[in-house]
Scaffold this motif. Structure first.
Motif, short mmCIF file in Angstrom:
data_model
loop_
_atom_site.label_atom_id
_atom_site.label_comp_id
_atom_site.label_asym_id
_atom_site.label_seq_id
_atom_site.Cartn_x
_atom_site.Cartn_y
_atom_site.Cartn_z
N PRO A 113 0.76 -1.22 0.03
CA PRO A 113 0.11 0.02 -0.03
C PRO A 113 0.75 1.34 -0.01
O PRO A 113 1.81 1.22 0.54
CB PRO A 113 -0.90 -0.10 1.30
CG PRO A 113 -0.59 -1.74 1.80
CD PRO A 113 0.74 -2.02 1.25
N VAL A 114 0.35 2.34 -0.53
CA VAL A 114 0.73 3.53 -0.60
C VAL A 114 0.13 4.39 0.65
O VAL A 114 -1.17 4.70 0.56
CB VAL A 114 0.73 4.41 -1.94
CG1 VAL A 114 1.04 5.91 -1.77
CG2 VAL A 114 1.66 3.63 -2.89
N TYR A 115 0.87 5.03 1.53
CA TYR A 115 0.26 5.76 2.64
C TYR A 115 0.50 7.18 2.26
O TYR A 115 1.43 7.71 1.81
CB TYR A 115 1.22 5.59 3.91
CG TYR A 115 0.62 6.29 5.23
CD1 TYR A 115 -0.19 5.78 6.25
CD2 TYR A 115 1.16 7.74 5.25
CE1 TYR A 115 -0.30 6.37 7.25
CE2 TYR A 115 0.58 8.48 6.36
CZ TYR A 115 0.01 7.94 7.36
OH TYR A 115 -0.57 8.58 8.40
N MET A 187 -8.39 -1.72 -7.65
CA MET A 187 -7.59 -0.79 -6.88
C MET A 187 -8.64 -0.43 -5.96
O MET A 187 -9.67 -0.84 -5.64
CB MET A 187 -7.99 0.54 -7.98
CG MET A 187 -7.11 0.75 -9.00
SD MET A 187 -7.20 2.26 -9.99
CE MET A 187 -8.99 2.04 -10.77
N GLY A 188 -7.82 -0.03 -4.70
CA GLY A 188 -8.54 0.30 -3.60
C GLY A 188 -7.79 0.73 -2.23
O GLY A 188 -6.48 0.70 -2.28
N PHE A 231 -3.36 3.13 -0.42
CA PHE A 231 -3.80 2.72 -1.63
C PHE A 231 -3.14 1.72 -2.33
O PHE A 231 -1.81 1.66 -2.20
CB PHE A 231 -3.92 3.80 -2.56
CG PHE A 231 -4.24 3.47 -3.92
CD1 PHE A 231 -5.64 3.48 -4.07
CD2 PHE A 231 -3.20 3.54 -5.02
CE1 PHE A 231 -5.81 3.29 -5.86
CE2 PHE A 231 -3.40 3.19 -6.15
CZ PHE A 231 -4.94 3.08 -6.71
N SER A 232 -3.79 0.75 -3.07
CA SER A 232 -2.98 -0.27 -3.51
C SER A 232 -3.51 -0.64 -5.01
O SER A 232 -4.76 -0.24 -5.19
CB SER A 232 -2.97 -1.83 -2.66
OG SER A 232 -2.53 -1.45 -1.68
N ILE A 233 -2.80 -1.26 -5.78
CA ILE A 233 -3.41 -1.26 -7.40
C ILE A 233 -2.62 -2.49 -7.73
O ILE A 233 -1.60 -3.12 -7.66
CB ILE A 233 -3.03 -0.45 -8.17
CG1 ILE A 233 -3.74 -0.02 -9.46
CG2 ILE A 233 -1.29 -0.21 -8.28
CD1 ILE A 233 -3.45 1.09 -10.11
N GLY A 234 -3.37 -3.41 -8.86
CA GLY A 234 -2.99 -4.39 -9.40
C GLY A 234 -4.01 -5.48 -10.13
O GLY A 234 -5.02 -4.62 -10.49
N ASP A 235 -3.95 -6.52 -10.31
CA ASP A 235 -4.98 -7.71 -11.05
C ASP A 235 -5.06 -6.78 -12.53
O ASP A 235 -6.28 -6.68 -12.83
CB ASP A 235 -6.28 -7.64 -10.44
CG ASP A 235 -7.15 -8.47 -10.93
OD1 ASP A 235 -6.55 -9.68 -11.77
OD2 ASP A 235 -8.35 -8.35 -11.05
#
Length: 349
Positions: A113-115, A187-188, A231-235
């Motif tokens: 995640p990004v803080y 994304m979330g 925040f995280s991103i992938g798939d």
């Protein structure tokens, strides 16, 4: 809240400077010198990258307890590399035996995640997707027991694809070519729970939305639930139809450049919303399509009332006249995702 467009020449320059693993292809143009005159619209340039994340900086759950891999300020521009959905269980040479051994436990490695330093619960996190570059391969499959028609398609099936830099389509067969339309399926932001939640279903924090409208040039808005947002991103998907009915897209590794901003003192949102230059959209998850469609309609009514000052009856009727309900996915049990789009030209913006 408005997204930006892509300048392909600057995109190429940034790709070269970033030393990405996928290589870079200089964009071509068919414009004549007259067509490219000073009267032509000027596209908004991709902002300079301020932070970089590798495909090894991943997790595959949603929780407020997952430690961030990086801390940034609002306005940061992040270059993030992603893995394909199986986290390396499949590769370009895989066959049915590899698919039969597939474990769902490592599914959906998410970069982050990004803080975000300024983000607090109740804020909105705006994530603008500036650039998405596909890796050199992808796969799609029928996994027994998974998919909208799982009771009818019970045998495993796997298809892999080679993807070259600059390709606009990928060959499905000798006659069929699929347009490439890369986007992040997941994304979330972090939910408030300290439990480790599966990334398979979409939720209020975003998650596995599998929405092929969330492409480069789109800004996605997330409600912030925890300090720092996480925040995280992938798939990442190279191509997918609305619904993702067999349960998979063309799953592929990618490089994504996104900008992340905190919005304070604006309206609050319950679930993710998004926009590009042509429309504003809301999303809604639920266990059934009926419930999700009703929620999406209600969220669009709320948007029209709160942002455009419409009376509630007028907003509801406008949703019927020009709103478009779209089924994003129907396979990520226990929830489906429905969106509603409202054309900006109808709203005069």
């Amino acid at each position: 809240m408005k997204s930006t467009t892509i300048n392909s020449k600057l995109q190429y320059a940034i790709c070269i400077l970033s030393l990405g693993i996928f290589g870079c292809t200089e964009p071509q143009t068919n414009q004549s010198s007259e067509e490219a005159s000073s009267d032509a619209p000027i596209e908004t340039a991709i902002p300079a990258i301020t932070h970089r994340l590798s495909a090894d900086q991943t997790h595959n759950k949603f929780s407020s307890t997952i430690e961030p891999v990086i801390k940034v300020n609002s306005g940061a521009v992040v270059e993030a590399y992603t893995k394909e959905a199986t986290d390396g269980q499949l590769n370009a040479e895989s066959g049915i035996d590899d698919l039969n051994k597939l474990s769902f436990e490592p599914i959906h490695p998410l970069t982050g995640p990004v803080y975000v330093e300024e983000a607090q619960p109740g804020d909105i996190l705006a994530v603008t997707l500036h650039d998405i570059e596909i890796g050199d391969w992808g796969w799609t499959a029928i996994v027994p027991g998974f998919g909208f028609l799982a009771d009818e398609f019970t045998e495993p099936y796997l298809k892999t694809f080679q993807i070259n830099q600059g390709d606009q389509t990928v060959a499905f067969s000798d006659k069929i070519k699929i347009p490439l339309n890369p986007f992040p399926g997941v994304m979330g932001v972090a939910p408030t729970t300290d439990s480790l939640l599966s990334t398979i279903p979409p939720r209020a924090n975003g998650g596995n939305m599998d929405n092929p409208y969330m492409i480069a040039g789109t800004t996605v808005y997330f409600p912030v639930f925890v300090k720092g947002a996480l925040f995280s991103i992938g798939d990442t998907h190279a191509a997918q139809g609305m619904g993702e009915v067999c349960g998979t897209a063309i799953e592929a590794p990618m490089r994504i450049v996104y900008e992340i901003n905190v919005i304070k003192g604006d309206r609050s949102i319950t679930e993710p919303e998004y926009e590009d230059d042509d429309y504003y959209a809301v999303t809604a998850f639920a266990p059934t399509l009926d419930e999700a469609a009703k929620k999406a309609t209600r969220y669009m009514v709320n948007y029209l009332v709160e942002v455009h000052g419409m009376q509630r009856n007028d907003a509801y009727v406008l949703c019927s006249l020009t709103g478009d309900l779209k089924i994003a996915e129907v396979v990520d049990v226990p929830n489906v995702l429905v969106a509603m789009h409202m054309p900006k030209k109808v709203l005069g913006i």
